[in-house]
Design a protein around this motif. Structure first.
Motif, short mmCIF file in Angstrom:
data_model
loop_
_atom_site.label_atom_id
_atom_site.label_comp_id
_atom_site.label_asym_id
_atom_site.label_seq_id
_atom_site.Cartn_x
_atom_site.Cartn_y
_atom_site.Cartn_z
N LEU A 1 10.42 -5.05 1.00
CA LEU A 1 8.98 -6.33 0.61
C LEU A 1 9.40 -7.88 1.67
O LEU A 1 8.64 -7.78 1.73
N ASP A 2 10.61 -8.09 1.59
CA ASP A 2 11.02 -9.64 1.33
C ASP A 2 10.96 -9.43 3.38
O ASP A 2 10.63 -10.41 3.43
N ALA A 3 10.67 -8.68 3.97
CA ALA A 3 10.97 -8.63 5.20
C ALA A 3 9.51 -8.62 5.58
O ALA A 3 9.63 -9.24 7.11
N VAL A 4 8.87 -7.76 4.94
CA VAL A 4 7.57 -7.80 5.69
C VAL A 4 6.88 -9.16 6.04
O VAL A 4 6.98 -10.46 5.25
N PRO A 5 6.48 -9.17 6.89
CA PRO A 5 5.52 -10.71 7.59
C PRO A 5 4.54 -10.88 7.13
O PRO A 5 3.33 -10.33 7.74
N ASP A 6 3.92 -11.59 5.79
CA ASP A 6 2.61 -11.52 5.19
C ASP A 6 1.66 -11.88 5.80
O ASP A 6 0.71 -11.94 5.45
N GLN A 7 2.32 -12.77 6.07
CA GLN A 7 1.19 -14.27 7.19
C GLN A 7 0.70 -12.71 7.76
O GLN A 7 -0.44 -13.77 8.72
N LEU A 8 0.95 -12.43 8.89
CA LEU A 8 0.02 -11.66 9.84
C LEU A 8 -0.68 -10.87 8.51
O LEU A 8 -0.83 -9.58 9.96
N LEU A 9 -0.64 -10.00 7.67
CA LEU A 9 -1.18 -9.36 6.80
C LEU A 9 -2.86 -10.44 5.93
O LEU A 9 -2.93 -11.40 6.14
N ASP A 10 -3.62 -8.94 6.30
CA ASP A 10 -5.19 -9.89 5.49
C ASP A 10 -4.29 -9.58 4.47
O ASP A 10 -4.05 -8.91 3.20
N SER B 1 -6.38 -8.65 1.32
CA SER B 1 -6.42 -6.85 1.03
C SER B 1 -5.11 -6.75 1.26
O SER B 1 -4.20 -5.82 0.30
N GLU B 2 -4.47 -6.83 2.08
CA GLU B 2 -3.02 -5.78 1.91
C GLU B 2 -2.08 -6.65 1.67
O GLU B 2 -1.17 -5.78 1.32
N ARG B 3 -1.98 -8.02 1.84
CA ARG B 3 -0.91 -8.66 0.75
C ARG B 3 -0.99 -8.13 -1.01
O ARG B 3 -0.30 -8.05 -1.73
N ALA B 4 -2.16 -8.05 -1.13
CA ALA B 4 -2.59 -8.08 -2.42
C ALA B 4 -2.17 -6.36 -2.48
O ALA B 4 -1.49 -6.31 -3.87
N VAL B 5 -2.30 -5.58 -1.85
CA VAL B 5 -1.88 -4.08 -2.07
C VAL B 5 0.22 -3.47 -2.34
O VAL B 5 0.52 -3.59 -3.44
N LEU B 6 0.78 -5.08 -1.28
CA LEU B 6 2.01 -4.84 -1.68
C LEU B 6 2.15 -6.05 -2.66
O LEU B 6 3.60 -5.65 -3.05
N SER B 7 1.96 -6.56 -3.34
CA SER B 7 2.06 -8.06 -4.39
C SER B 7 1.89 -6.68 -5.41
O SER B 7 2.79 -6.51 -6.37
N ALA B 8 1.09 -5.40 -5.48
CA ALA B 8 0.82 -4.49 -6.71
C ALA B 8 2.28 -3.49 -5.85
O ALA B 8 2.68 -3.62 -7.35
N ARG C 1 -11.45 -6.23 -6.30
CA ARG C 1 -12.06 -7.26 -5.10
C ARG C 1 -12.02 -7.29 -4.00
O ARG C 1 -12.62 -7.36 -3.31
N PHE C 2 -11.46 -5.97 -3.78
CA PHE C 2 -11.44 -5.22 -2.21
C PHE C 2 -11.99 -4.06 -2.46
O PHE C 2 -11.80 -3.19 -3.47
N ASP C 3 -13.01 -3.73 -1.40
CA ASP C 3 -13.21 -2.36 -1.23
C ASP C 3 -12.20 -1.37 -0.36
O ASP C 3 -12.24 -1.09 0.71
N LEU C 4 -11.87 -0.92 -0.90
CA LEU C 4 -10.06 -0.10 -0.19
C LEU C 4 -10.39 1.79 -0.03
O LEU C 4 -9.80 2.36 1.14
N PHE C 5 -11.61 1.43 -0.19
CA PHE C 5 -12.27 2.86 -0.18
C PHE C 5 -12.91 2.89 1.62
O PHE C 5 -12.94 3.63 1.99
#
Length: 946
Positions: free
Chosen positions: A450-459, A461-468, A494-498
Motif C-alpha cells: 500500500l505504501d508503494a502505490v503512487p497515490d498521486q496518479l490515482l483518482d 475514488s481509487e484513493r478512497a478505496v485504498l484508504s478503506a 460519496r462515490f458511485d462504485l457501481f
C-alpha cells in the motif's frame, strides 16, 4: 588442500548413531551448526562418503546478493537426485507436478507451493521406503522459506527411515538482526521436533590444530609456526588451511587477508571470472558463465584452471557446475567487487539468463532475472522483468515473493513515463492485483504494498478505496468493526462504485459491500455486482472469488442453506482449479450446513476436504479453517472423540494458541471435563486478536468457564455487555447457541436456589437473553429447534411446568442429531418430572441422560445427574456412588496401576495427557485416594480392576 579430518571423532560417532536409527526405520534430523570455516560441510562429507547402501542427495542454498532463490535448494536436490539415481527415479506424475523446478520442462499450468512441497514429501517418503535416504541441505541458513518448511515437515511427518542433515552457519556478520532471529528461532523450533538434534562444532583444541598442521605440512611444525597458527586461527580448521597456504607471507594473518591475497594473485581474466561467479552464485553453470564473461572456451578454461589453482573455485565439467571452495572466499570476492562492477555483472547475468531459457528451471530463472535487473538498477528493465516473473511467483504459490515484486513495480511506476506500456497494465489493475496477492502475506508486507502505490496518479475514488483497504487491514477475525462499517457506508455514499469499469479494482471496491448493514440493499447488490465482474475475469482467483461472493450474498440475505446449496453446485465444476482454493470454500460449506443443522452433509464434506489435504501442515491456515468448522459440527453431534482428535493433532502447528480452533478445544474441555482457564480467556475480551478467535467466541468461552467453576455472576457480567451490542447480531448463526447456553445456566441456578438474593438481577438478565433470542434469525433445521429450548428454559426459570416445552425441544434435538443437547434435555426433564412427582418418569429421563453422558465422558453432565439423583432421592441404583467408576475410568485406573504416566496413558487410550490427567483426578476423588499408588491399592482391594 584439506588433509585428514581431525578432532571430530565424537561428532562422527553422533552422526553414525543417527544413521543407525535411520536404517532402523526412524526419521532423524541433524543440524550441524558452527561458525564459518569450522568444518561443517567437511564433517558431513566424511560421514556419508562410504554409505554404499544409502541414497545420498544434496541441495545447496546460496547467499545471493539478489536475495533467496525460491525453491532453490529443492531444485538443486532434484537435479542431484536425477544425476545420482537416474532420470527414471521421477515418476511421470512427479515430473508433471515438479515441472517448474526441472530444467527444460515446459509447463503452462499453475502449480501451487503446497502441491510442489507435497510432491517432494511424497517422493522422499517413497524413496526412503526402499532404501536409506540421506538428504544433505548445505547452508540451510540461506535457504528459502519453502525449503525450511520442507525440512521441518519431512522431519516431523515422514514415517520411514530418512536422515536429514543440514549445515547452519551461526556467525554471518551480514545477517540482519531480523534474519538472525529468524534463523535462531527456526533452528530452535526444529531441534524440539522428536528425532531432531543440534550438533554444534566447537573450535579445535591445540592438539587437533597441531595434528592438522602436521597433516598439511607433511612434517611436525616448529614451535614458532605452531604457536603462530594456533594464535591466528583460533582453532578454526579453514583458517589453519589458509594460513598454511599463505606460508612465507606473514602479512596475511587473518582469513580475510588470506582470501584477499588469493584474489590478488589472479590475472584480470580470472579475477573477472571470480567476480562474475560471486554475483551469479546460485546458477553457476559453466555454459552460462562462458556467456556472462563473453569468453571463448579456451579463455574460460584458462581462467577456471587459474581460479582452481588459487584455491577459490571448484568445477565439475561433467555436470556443468562451478562452485566456490568456501563461502568465505565468495564473501571476500563480494567485498572486493566495487558497486559499479557489481551492477554490470548483474546486468550480464540478467541478459544471459534471458537468452538461455531451459538451462535453469523456468520459474526460478524468471525470478532470478527479475532480481538481477533490480540489482543492476535498470528501473525500466527491472519493472518489466518483475511483471514477467509474477506468473512464476504465483505458480509456485509464494505470495511473499509476489508481494515483493508488486512492491517494486508500484514503487517505480511514477518514474517511468510509459509505465503502462512497459508493464502491459493500467495502474488500477496493477494495484488491485498487488492487493489481492498481499492479502495472503503478513501485515508488514501488506502495508509495504500500500505504501508503494503512487497515490498521486490515482483518482479520488481509487484513493478512497485504498484508504478503506488500509484501515480494515488490522481487523480481527470474525469482527466487523463499526468504524469500518461507517467508513464503508461513506465510501458507497460519496462515490458511485457501481459505475466504475468492470475490472479487478472495481471488484475489490464493491466487495466492501460485505461490511454494509444488512438493511442497506447495497450490501447485496454490491456483492452481486462484484461477483458479476469476477465471473467475467479469466484468472482462477477471479473464478473462485465470483463463487464465494455469490455465496456471501445469499448468506447476507439470511439464507446460509441457499449459500451452501450454491457453493456445492459451483464447486463441483471448480475442482480443476490448482491448489487448495476450492478446499477453503468447502470449509465455508461445512459451516453453512452446520448452522442449519445439516450435520451429516457438513461432516461428509469436511472429512472429504480433510482427506484431500494430503499434507495439511503445508497449509496451516486452510487446515485450521477446515478443522475449526468440522470440529464445531462434530461437537454439536457428540462425536467428541473425533473433534478432540482433530483439534489436538492440529493445535501444535498454529502460530499462537488463541485461534478459533484453540477456543473450540477449550470449550470442549468445559463440556467434557468441566475445566478451562476462565481468566485466560477473560483477559482476551476487548482485545484485538488478528487471525485469532472472534470476540463472540471468546466471550462465550469465558462465560462457560465461569459457569463451570460456579461463577455465574462473573459469567453474567461477560454476557450482559455483549447482549447490549447490536452489532453482535451479525454473527447470529453462532450467537443463538450462546443464547441457549446462557438461558440454561440461569434456569439451572434458579431451580437450584429458588430464593436467591439476586433474583431481580437474574430476571433482568433472562429478559436480555429472551430479547436477544427474538432478534436472532432462524437458520434451517437448527433454527427450528434452538428457540424451543430457549422457551423451555424460560419455563424452568419462572417455575412453570416445563415438561411440554422440554419434550418438544427434545424431539427437535433428536431430529437434527444434537446428541449432547439431547442428554442435557433428558436431565432437565428428569428434574421437571421429579418436581411434579412422577418419580418413575424422572428415573427414565435420568437414565437416558446419564447413558449419553457416560458415552460422551461428559463429567459435568454426570455430576449433574448425580446431583439430581441425590436431591430428588431417585433410586440408588440409578446413582453412581463415590466407589463406582465409569468404564473409561476403569481403563485409566488399570494403566495407573501398571505405573503408566498421564502421557503414556494418553498414548495408549488415544487421548491427550490433559484428558488423562482429568480422569485420574476424578478417580482419586471417587476412591478417596491421596495419590496414584493408593488409588491402585484401593482398586485392587475392592476388585475394581477386573
Amino acid at each position: 588442500m584439506g588433509g585428514r579430518l581431525v578432532g571430530r571423532g565424537a561428532e562422527l560417532d553422533r552422526m553414525a548413531g543417527a544413521l543407525m536409527s535411520a536404517r532402523a526405520g526412524e526419521t532423524r534430523c541433524l543440524l550441524v551448526t558452527g561458525e564459518a570455516g569450522i568444518g561443517k560441510s567437511r564433517l558431513v562429507a566424511e560421514a556419508v562418503e562410504h554409505l554404499d547402501d544409502a541414497l545420498v542427495i544434496t541441495g545447496h542454498a546460496v547467499d545471493m546478493s539478489t536475495g533467496e532463490i525460491p525453491f532453490g535448494v529443492v531444485a538443486d536436490t532434484l537435479r542431484d537426485l536425477t544425476r545420482v539415481a537416474g532420470a527414471d527415479v521421477l515418476l511421470p506424475a512427479d515430473r508433471d507436478a515438479l515441472a517448474p523446478l526441472l530444467p527444460g520442462r515446459a509447463h503452462d499450468h499453475q502449480v501451487e507451493r503446497v502441491q510442489l512441497l507435497s510432491t517432494v514429501l511424497d517422493l522422499l517418503e517413497r524413496l526412503a521406503s526402499h532404501q536409506l535416504v540421506v538428504w544433505v541441505v548445505e547452508d540451510l541458513h540461506w535457504a528459502d522459506s519453502a525449503t525450511r518448511d520442507l525440512v521441518g515437515l519431512a522431519a516431523r511427518t515422514i514415517p520411514v527411515g530418512l536422515l536429514i542433515v543440514g549445515t547452519v552457519r551461526t556467525d554471518d556478520p551480514e545477517r540482519t538482526p531480523e534474519a538472525e532471529g529468524a534463523v535462531t528461532s527456526y533452528v530452535a523450533g526444529l531441534a524440539r521436533t522428536p528425532g531432531c538434534e543440534v550438533l554444534p562444532l566447537p573450535r579445535l583444541g591445540a592438539d587437533a590444530v597441531q595434528q592438522q598442521l602436521r597433516d598439511l605440512l607433511g612434517s611436525r611444525p616448529s614451535a614458532d609456526v605452531l604457536s603462530r597458527v594456533e594464535r591466528l586461527s583460533d582453532g578454526i580448521p579453514f583458517v589453519v588451511e589458509e594460513l598454511v597456504a599463505a606460508a612465507g607471507r606473514p602479512e596475511l594473518s587473518t582469513v580475510e587477508a588470506v582470501a584477499s591475497g588469493r584474489l590478488g594473485t589472479l590475472s584480470p581474466e580470472a579475477r573477472r571470472l571470480v567476480e562474475a561467479a560471486a554475483v551469479g552464485d546460485g546458477h553457476l553453470r559453466i555454459s552460462l558463465v562462458e556467456q556472462v564473461l563473453d569468453a571463448t572456451p579456451d579463455e574460460l578454461d584458462a581462467a577456471l584452471v587459474e581460479a582452481q589453482r588459487a584455491g577459490i573455485l571448484t568445477t565439475d565439467h561433467d555436470h556443468d557446475e562451478v562452485r566456490f571452495r568456501h563461502a568465505l572466499l565468495r564473501e571476500a570476492t563480494s567485498r572486493e567487487t566495487g558497486p559499479g562492477a557489481r551492477r554490470s555483472w548483474h546486468r550480464r547475468w540478467a541478459e544471459v539468463l534471458e537468452d538461455n531459457p531451459g538451462t535453469l528451471p523456468a520459474d526460478p530463472a524468471a525470478l532470478a532475472v527479475a532480481e538481477h535487473w533490480h540489482q543492476a538498477r535498470d528501473v525500466r528493465r527491472a519493472v518489466a522483468a518483475a511483471v514477467a516473473a509474477l506468473p512464476s511467483a504465483e505458480r509456485i504459490a509464494d505470495p511473499q515473493l509476489e508481494t515483493v515484486l508488486w512492491t517494486r513495480v508500484l514503487s517505480a511506476w511514477a518514474s517511468i513515463p510509459d509505465a503502462e506500456a512497459v508493464t502491459g497494465l493500467r495502474l488500477r489493475d496493477a494495484v488491485a492485483q498487488a492487493v489481492l496477492a498481499a492479502q495472503s502475506t503478513g501485515l508488514a508486507s501488506f502495508i509495504a504494498v500500500l505504501d508503494a502505490v503512487p497515490d498521486q496518479l490515482l483518482d479520488e475514488s481509487e484513493r478512497a478505496v485504498l484508504s478503506a483497504v488500509r484501515a480494515i487491514t488490522g481487523e480481527a477475525k470474525g469482527v466487523l468493526d463499526r468504524r469500518f462499517r461507517e467508513m464503508t457506508q461513506d465510501l458507497f455514499d460519496r462515490f458511485d462504485l457501481f459505475a466504475g469499469p468492470r475490472d479487478l479494482f472495481s471488484m475489490l471496491a464493491l466487495s466492501f459491500a460485505t461490511r454494509l448493514p444488512a438493511s442497506d440493499e447495497r450490501s447485496v447488490t454490491g456483492m452481486d455486482a462484484a461477483a458479476d465482474i469476477a465471473a467475467g475475469l479469466a484468472s482462477p482467483r477471479a473464478r473462485l472469488e465470483h463463487v464465494v461472493l455469490r455465496s456471501h450474498s445469499r448468506e447476507f440475505k439470511g439464507d446460509p442453506g441457499a449459500a451452501a446449496d450454491y457453493l456445492e453446485a459451483q464447486l463441483a465444476e471448480l475442482r480443476d482449479l490448482p491448489g487448495h482454493h476450492v478446499l477453503f470454500a468447502d470449509g465455508n460449506v461445512v459451516w453453512c450446513r452446520s448452522v442449519c443443522g445439516e450435520h451429516r452433509r457438513a461432516q461428509e464434506i469436511g472429512e472429504a476436504a480433510l482427506a484431500r489435504l494430503r499434507h495439511p501442515e503445508l497449509s496451516v491456515g486452510l487446515w485450521e479453517h477446515l478443522v475449526e468448522n468440522q470440529a464445531f459440527s462434530l461437537t454439536c453431534t457428540g462425536d467428541w472423540a473425533r473433534a478432540r482428535q482433530l483439534l489436538e493433532e492440529s493445535a501444535p502447528w498454529w502460530e499462537d494458541d488463541v485461534r478459533t480452533s484453540n477456543a473450540r478445544l477449550a470449550l470442549l474441555d468445559v463440556r467434557q471435563l468441566g475445566t478451562a482457564d476462565a481468566g485466560r480467556w477473560q483477559a482476551l475480551i476487548g482485545q484485538e486478536i488478528p487471525g485469532g478467535a472472534p470476540p463472540l467466541q471468546v466471550r462465550h468461552l469465558a462465560a462457560a468457564a465461569h459457569v463451570a467453576a460456579g461463577g455465574l455472576t462473573a459469567a453474567r457480567a461477560v454476557l450482559r455487555e455483549m447482549w447490549a451490542d447490536p452489532a453482535i447480531l451479525v454473527a447470529d448463526d453462532y450467537l443463538c447457541l450462546v443464547v441457549v447456553d446462557a438461558a440454561r445456566a440461569e434456569a439451572d441456578a434458579a431451580i437450584a436456589a429458588p430464593g436467591r438474593a439476586d433474583r431481580d438481577e437474574t430476571s433482568a438478565h433472562m429478559e436480555q437473553i429472551a430479547d436477544t433470542a427474538q432478534r436472532c434469525r432462524r437458520y434451517g433445521r437448527l433454527g427450528e429447534v434452538w428457540p424451543l429450548d430457549v422457551a423451555a428454559q424460560l419455563d424452568r426459570f419462572h417455575g412453570r411446568d416445563a415438561r411440554p416445552s422440554l419434550r418438544t425441544a427434545l424431539e427437535g434435538w433428536e431430529r437434527i442429531g444434537h446428541v449432547p443437547d439431547v442428554a442435557v434435555t433428558h436431565l432437565s426433564l428428569a428434574e421437571q418430572e421429579a418436581i411434579r412427582g412422577d418419580r418413575e418418569a424422572a428415573r427414565r429421563q435420568l437414565a437416558a441422560g446419564r447413558e449419553i453422558a457416560e458415552r460422551l465422558e461428559a463429567h459435568p453432565m454426570l455430576a449433574r445427574a448425580d446431583a439430581l439423583a441425590e436431591r430428588y432421592a431417585l433410586s440408588s441404583r440409578e446413582r453412581r456412588t463415590d466407589g463406582v467408576l465409569t468404564e473409561r475410568e476403569v481403563e485409566v485406573l488399570r494403566l495407573v496401576a501398571d505405573g503408566l504416566t498421564n502421557g503414556q496413558i494418553g498414548g495408549r487410550l488415544f487421548m491427550s495427557p490433559k484428558t488423562a490427567s482429568v480422569h485420574v483426578s476424578h478417580i482419586l476423588a471417587k476412591l478417596g485416594a491421596a495419590n496414584r499408588t493408593e488409588a491402585a491399592a484401593t482398586a485392587r482391594r475392592q476388585g475394581l480392576l477386573g
